[in-house]
Every structure is written in C-alpha cells, then in structure tokens.
Design a protein around this motif. Structure first.
Motif, short mmCIF file in Angstrom:
data_model
loop_
_atom_site.label_atom_id
_atom_site.label_comp_id
_atom_site.label_asym_id
_atom_site.label_seq_id
_atom_site.Cartn_x
_atom_site.Cartn_y
_atom_site.Cartn_z
N GLN A 400 0.99 -1.21 -0.12
CA GLN A 400 -0.18 0.05 0.07
C GLN A 400 1.16 0.83 0.14
O GLN A 400 0.68 1.99 -0.27
CB GLN A 400 -1.07 -0.03 0.90
CG GLN A 400 -2.08 -0.86 0.98
CD GLN A 400 -3.07 -0.81 2.03
OE1 GLN A 400 -2.57 0.04 3.18
NE2 GLN A 400 -3.82 -2.05 2.64
N LEU A 401 1.88 1.58 0.81
CA LEU A 401 2.94 2.35 1.30
C LEU A 401 3.62 2.21 -0.65
O LEU A 401 4.12 3.95 -0.74
CB LEU A 401 3.72 2.60 2.11
CG LEU A 401 2.67 3.28 3.47
CD1 LEU A 401 4.25 2.19 4.81
CD2 LEU A 401 2.76 3.99 3.61
N ALA A 402 4.62 1.63 -0.94
CA ALA A 402 4.98 1.77 -1.96
C ALA A 402 3.73 2.43 -3.70
O ALA A 402 4.78 2.36 -3.49
CB ALA A 402 4.96 0.42 -2.52
N THR A 403 2.14 1.32 -3.46
CA THR A 403 1.57 2.01 -4.32
C THR A 403 1.31 3.47 -3.82
O THR A 403 1.06 4.49 -5.28
CB THR A 403 0.43 1.63 -4.40
OG1 THR A 403 0.29 -0.31 -4.44
CG2 THR A 403 -0.71 1.71 -5.78
N ILE A 404 1.52 4.06 -3.13
CA ILE A 404 1.35 5.30 -3.48
C ILE A 404 1.73 6.27 -3.30
O ILE A 404 2.08 7.63 -3.72
CB ILE A 404 0.84 5.66 -1.21
CG1 ILE A 404 -0.69 5.72 -0.58
CG2 ILE A 404 0.93 7.47 -1.12
CD1 ILE A 404 -0.98 5.20 0.67
N ALA A 405 3.32 6.19 -2.53
CA ALA A 405 4.49 6.00 -3.09
C ALA A 405 4.57 6.76 -5.01
O ALA A 405 4.78 7.71 -4.67
CB ALA A 405 5.98 6.18 -2.56
N ARG A 406 3.92 5.60 -4.99
CA ARG A 406 4.10 5.54 -7.00
C ARG A 406 3.59 6.41 -7.63
O ARG A 406 3.41 7.00 -8.77
CB ARG A 406 3.99 4.09 -7.36
CG ARG A 406 4.30 3.47 -8.61
CD ARG A 406 4.59 2.20 -9.41
NE ARG A 406 3.09 2.17 -9.41
CZ ARG A 406 2.25 0.78 -8.57
NH1 ARG A 406 3.09 0.90 -7.40
NH2 ARG A 406 1.21 1.11 -8.90
N LEU A 407 2.01 6.24 -6.97
CA LEU A 407 1.01 6.99 -8.42
C LEU A 407 0.99 8.93 -7.18
O LEU A 407 1.39 9.67 -8.31
CB LEU A 407 -0.61 6.54 -7.04
CG LEU A 407 -0.77 5.18 -7.58
CD1 LEU A 407 -1.74 5.13 -6.75
CD2 LEU A 407 -1.27 5.01 -8.99
N SER A 408 2.00 9.05 -6.13
CA SER A 408 2.45 10.44 -5.80
C SER A 408 3.21 11.11 -6.47
O SER A 408 3.38 12.08 -7.30
CB SER A 408 2.84 10.26 -4.43
OG SER A 408 2.14 9.71 -3.66
N GLN A 409 4.20 9.85 -7.16
CA GLN A 409 5.91 10.26 -7.88
C GLN A 409 4.78 10.51 -9.59
O GLN A 409 4.85 11.27 -10.05
CB GLN A 409 6.88 8.97 -8.37
CG GLN A 409 7.95 9.07 -8.90
CD GLN A 409 8.40 10.83 -8.42
OE1 GLN A 409 8.59 10.81 -7.72
NE2 GLN A 409 8.88 12.02 -9.32
N LEU A 411 2.00 11.27 -9.92
CA LEU A 411 1.02 12.14 -9.86
C LEU A 411 2.24 14.10 -10.04
O LEU A 411 1.71 15.11 -11.42
CB LEU A 411 0.72 12.66 -9.38
CG LEU A 411 -0.37 14.01 -8.97
CD1 LEU A 411 -1.37 14.38 -10.33
CD2 LEU A 411 -1.32 13.85 -8.03
N ALA A 412 3.22 13.54 -9.28
CA ALA A 412 4.30 15.21 -9.61
C ALA A 412 4.60 15.25 -11.21
O ALA A 412 4.88 15.80 -11.61
CB ALA A 412 5.54 14.67 -8.40
N ASP A 413 5.20 13.84 -11.55
CA ASP A 413 5.59 14.00 -13.40
C ASP A 413 4.79 14.66 -14.08
O ASP A 413 4.58 15.30 -14.30
CB ASP A 413 5.70 13.01 -13.33
CG ASP A 413 7.27 12.08 -12.33
OD1 ASP A 413 7.97 12.69 -12.00
OD2 ASP A 413 7.26 10.34 -12.68
N ALA A 414 3.38 14.23 -13.52
CA ALA A 414 2.21 14.59 -14.82
C ALA A 414 1.92 16.22 -14.69
O ALA A 414 2.32 17.01 -15.41
CB ALA A 414 0.71 14.01 -14.22
N ASN A 415 2.12 16.67 -13.08
CA ASN A 415 2.30 18.34 -13.04
C ASN A 415 3.36 19.12 -13.44
O ASN A 415 3.31 20.17 -14.11
CB ASN A 415 1.48 18.30 -11.51
CG ASN A 415 0.65 18.57 -10.50
OD1 ASN A 415 -1.09 18.10 -11.28
ND2 ASN A 415 0.34 17.30 -9.38
N GLU A 416 4.15 18.00 -13.27
CA GLU A 416 5.33 18.81 -14.32
C GLU A 416 5.83 18.87 -15.41
O GLU A 416 6.28 19.77 -15.68
CB GLU A 416 6.74 18.05 -14.19
CG GLU A 416 8.32 18.42 -13.82
CD GLU A 416 9.42 18.24 -13.82
OE1 GLU A 416 10.73 18.95 -13.52
OE2 GLU A 416 9.23 17.07 -12.54
N ARG A 417 5.05 18.00 -16.23
CA ARG A 417 4.95 18.35 -17.89
C ARG A 417 3.53 18.85 -17.90
O ARG A 417 3.73 20.02 -18.58
CB ARG A 417 4.82 16.40 -18.05
CG ARG A 417 5.57 15.55 -18.19
CD ARG A 417 5.67 14.61 -18.83
NE ARG A 417 4.18 13.76 -18.61
CZ ARG A 417 4.60 12.85 -17.37
NH1 ARG A 417 5.26 12.76 -16.88
NH2 ARG A 417 2.83 12.12 -17.29
#
Length: 461
Positions: A400-409, A411-417
């Motif tokens: 669960q923590l790994a999934t949250i971290a991956r989705l957060s990353q 999302l951050a990559d999408a915001n940066e793009r």
C-alpha cells in the motif's frame, strides 16, 4: 488412561480457547503413511489431531499416546484403541522401546507449568531414549524466524496467549534458532522437510522447496493462512522467498525424519510435475519492466486457449491457476470457478495484480485495465458483461505504501509536464510571430462573426 504427573487438569490442546490447535493437516498424514509399518510399536507424544491419532492406531500393531491435557487424554482414551498417558515428558514412565516415536507438534507442549527446568535438548534426549535400535524418530520444530514473522500485522498480535506462561530462560523448550542449528542439535543424520503454513494445519512439507511451481504451492498455503491485514502480501512474499532460495530457511516449521527416508513432497502430487511457470508470474514480470510486447503476445494466446476449453474447465483456468511452458498452457490444480468467461478471468488477474501492488503502464482503474487487456485479444468489453471489482487495494501495508508513493510520484511527474507545457504555451503567446498572426486574424474573426449575425437576422425575416 494413566496419570503420570505434571498433567494439566483444566486445559485442552485439542479444543483450545486461547492457544494453538493440535498438530494436523494433510502433510503429517502423508508422512505417517510413508514411514509407519503395520508391525510397528509407536509412541505419539504431544497434541496431535484425533484424525492423525486414528490413522496411526489403524496402521500399526500398538500405539501409546502421551498428552499433557487431562480432558484431551480422556477423549483420546474413549476414541483410540491404545494406551493413553497424561502428563509431562519428564514424568513418562518406563514402557520399553518403540519402533517409531512421533512428535510432529514439536517439543514445547510436552511440558506443563509445573514441570521442572527442561531444555529442548533435554526433551529431545528423552525421546531418543525411547527409540529402539534401527527405529525411527519423527520430530517437528517451529522456526523462530519463519516467514510469518515478516507478516505480523501489528504489535498486539505478539501479546502472549494463555499457553505462553513464563518459563526460566535456561529451561525453555523452544528449539534452537535456524535450520542449521536444529539439525546440528539433533546429533544424528536426519532428513528435513520444510512445513507450510504451520504445524497446526500443515498443508505441504517439502525436502527441497525450490522451483517456480513449488513457490506457487507454498504461496497458496501462506495466502490462505493470512486472510487479514499483513505488513506484506503473504502470497507475494512466499513467491519471492522461494525464488531467492530461502524456502527452507524461512519455513514456518520443519519435520525431521531420523532412520527412514522421507518423500520429497508431502502429500504426493501437491506440486505439479513438469516445466513451466505460472501465467500470472509471467505477466507480472512483464508488467514490472513495461514489456508490453510480451503482454500483447501472451494475453491473446491465453484467451485463444481459454476458448478451446469446455465451460467448467475455463472457469477454473485463471492466470493464477495456469502453467505456461513456451506457447503451451495447462492447469496448475483445483481452484474456485470464476464467472464471466474470458472477461472474468482477465478481471481476476487485474484485481490480483492491484492487490499485490503491481505497477501497470496504464491508468490503474480495474474496469479500464480489464477492457485494455481484452482489447489485445480483439474483445470489446461491454458494460453489462463487465465483472466489477470495487475497492481494490494492495493487501500488504508495504505494498500500500509503495503504491501510494508510486502514484504520488506519477502525479508529480504529470504536474511537472503540465507546468512545462504551460510555460511553452506562454512563450509562444509572447512571441512576435504569434502577436502578428493574432493582430492579422483578429479583425477577420470580428468581420466573420458580424456577417454570420447579419445572415441569421435576414433568415429570421
């Protein structure tokens, strides 16, 4: 029934209230079948299920049984044809030597709260002294650092139970930590079988727990054992530990067979024979490295094979129950049927993948993922035929923590793009060519709008 001392009058291991159940399951039953002979005189010590005791009594010529619980001893004496003793192992009277001594629950429950200081080696020596020359000893030992230690859901699960009464550290009847230490402490040649998922309901016992099909067999037992929340996904952890060559070292317990050969797999046929790997593992491996070409090759082949099966067989041919060897498929074993045909099987794979915290190269929506996999085989998923899986989330806390971290990353990559595209667009709007083009085209747009308005007005008249 004979009381020998240190018996527990108000306690039951056959029907525990706050303790472990007696040893049982298909693995010890298969071991008994392989080792016991009709002419044997057998001693069974410690809590074993009534089914196991009945099997022993029906197989051998004579059986003696030693348990610490008085209610259990009374029930066994009324059920089993043989001598029943109640008390601790250090009070067991002289009854001669035995062809086979059985202690498949281990040694800790051979004593009571008032037993004098007794170590694991002391208890083992008492058992060895009862084995006749050329006799056989079957003894179990729990692993102090088995795979279940990595799955402990929270600290409250470590609160001692009623059966875990305090004992002198020097008198602990717990086995030495680790497979090598227990093997050395036995002091005699023994064949070790790794037991999964535990001694109370041992589903499989394997001399050499290696190989992808063995890993799947073990993973299934662990997943069934831990139905609630866990720190790690039990199925995934078992798969990974066996793949890393730690199937024996991290086994929850071991059977040691002294004086007789032990079958490599207990019960026989528990692990499918032949080469291959689980289809689910093959697809998950492709997902981890974004090998979409492998997925697009494998999914259509799997769907074509499913279509060639009868309805009942196809219902149990899930990705987690199918072995793939090159381009050929075969069933792993029995399984719960899945409704929904091909789409239902693909939806099950998607759900299990999300529960394991697997990464998909596409949006992690169960319905959309199922539709995308089906489209690879030329199948269009319609809403009314879709097998819905709602609230899909990783099983283990770590996943669960790994999934949250991956989705957060992500999302951050999408915001940066998105920010980069906005900056590029803003630069274009400020450029000289854009301003000139806008100045030229803007009057034309105004004239065009007015002309359209006038035309509509004329039509209205």
């Amino acid at each position: 029934m004979l009381m020998v001392g240190a018996e527990m009058l108000n306690w039951s291991d056959l029907h525990p209230v706050d303790g472990r159940a007696a040893a049982g399951g298909p693995a010890p039953a298969a071991l008994m079948d392989a080792v016991l002979k009709p002419t044997d005189k057998v001693l069974v010590v410690g809590p074993h299920s009534l089914a196991l005791l009945k099997q022993v009594a029906a197989t051998v010529s004579a059986v003696d049984i030693l348990v610490r619980s008085a209610p259990d001893a009374e029930q066994i004496a009324a059920t089993i044809e043989g001598r029943v003793f109640c008390g601790a192992i250090d009070r067991f009277p002289e009854t001669g030597l035995y062809d086979v001594v059985v202690a498949l629950d281990g040694l800790p429950r051979l004593v009571g709260p008032d037993t004098a200081t007794l170590s694991w080696l002391d208890a083992l020596a008492l058992l060895k002294a009862r084995v006749a020359p050329r006799g056989r000893l079957l003894v179990a030992a729990a692993n102090a650092f088995g795979v279940e230690r990595l799955l402990q859901p929270d600290v409250t699960a470590t609160v001692p139970r009623d059966e875990d009464w305090p004992r002198d550290l020097a008198g602990s009847v717990q086995p030495p930590p680790g497979l090598k230490a227990v093997t050395a402490a036995l002091g005699m040649p023994a064949m070790a079988c790794s037991v999964y998922p535990d001694l109370t309901e041992a589903q499989v016992a394997l001399v050499d727990p290696t190989g992808p099909l063995t890993a799947t067999t073990i993973a299934r037992t662990m997943a069934d054992r831990f139905g609630g929340p866990a720190l790690l996904d039990p199925y995934r952890l078992a798969q990974d530990s066996v793949a890393a060559g730690l199937g024996a070292e991290l086994a929850p317990a071991w059977y040691f067979v002294v004086g007789a050969p032990a079958p490599k797999v207990l019960p026989a046929g528990a692990v499918p024979q032949g080469p291959g790997v689980l289809l689910e593992e093959l697809l998950l491996a492709a997902l981890r490295i974004d090998d979409q070409a492998a997925i697009r090759r494998t999914v259509p082949a799997y769907v074509t094979w499913l279509a060639s099966l009868d309805m009942d067989t196809a219902a149990i041919a899930s990705a987690d129950n199918v072995i793939v060897d090159g381009r050929s498929f075969r069933l792993f074993g029995a399984a719960e049927p899945v409704a929904g045909g091909v789409v239902g099987q693909l939806a099950r794979f998607v759900r299990r993948s999300l529960e394991m915290g697997s990464r998909f190269p596409w949006p992690a929506d169960p319905q959309e993922l199922t539709a995308r996999l089906a489209s690879m085989a030329g199948i269009t998923v319609r809403e009314q035929y879709f097998v819905a899986y709602s609230n899909v989330e990783p099983v283990g806390s770590a996943e669960q923590l790994a999934t949250i971290a991956r989705l957060s990353q992500e999302l951050a990559d999408a915001n940066e793009r998105a920010s980069w595209f906005e900056s590029q667009l803003d630069g274009i709007r400020r450029s000289r060519p854009y301003r000139i083009g806008h100045a030229v085209l803007n009057p034309a747009r105004v004239i065009l709008k007015r002309a359209r308005r006038a035309a509509r007005s004329l039509r209205g008249r």
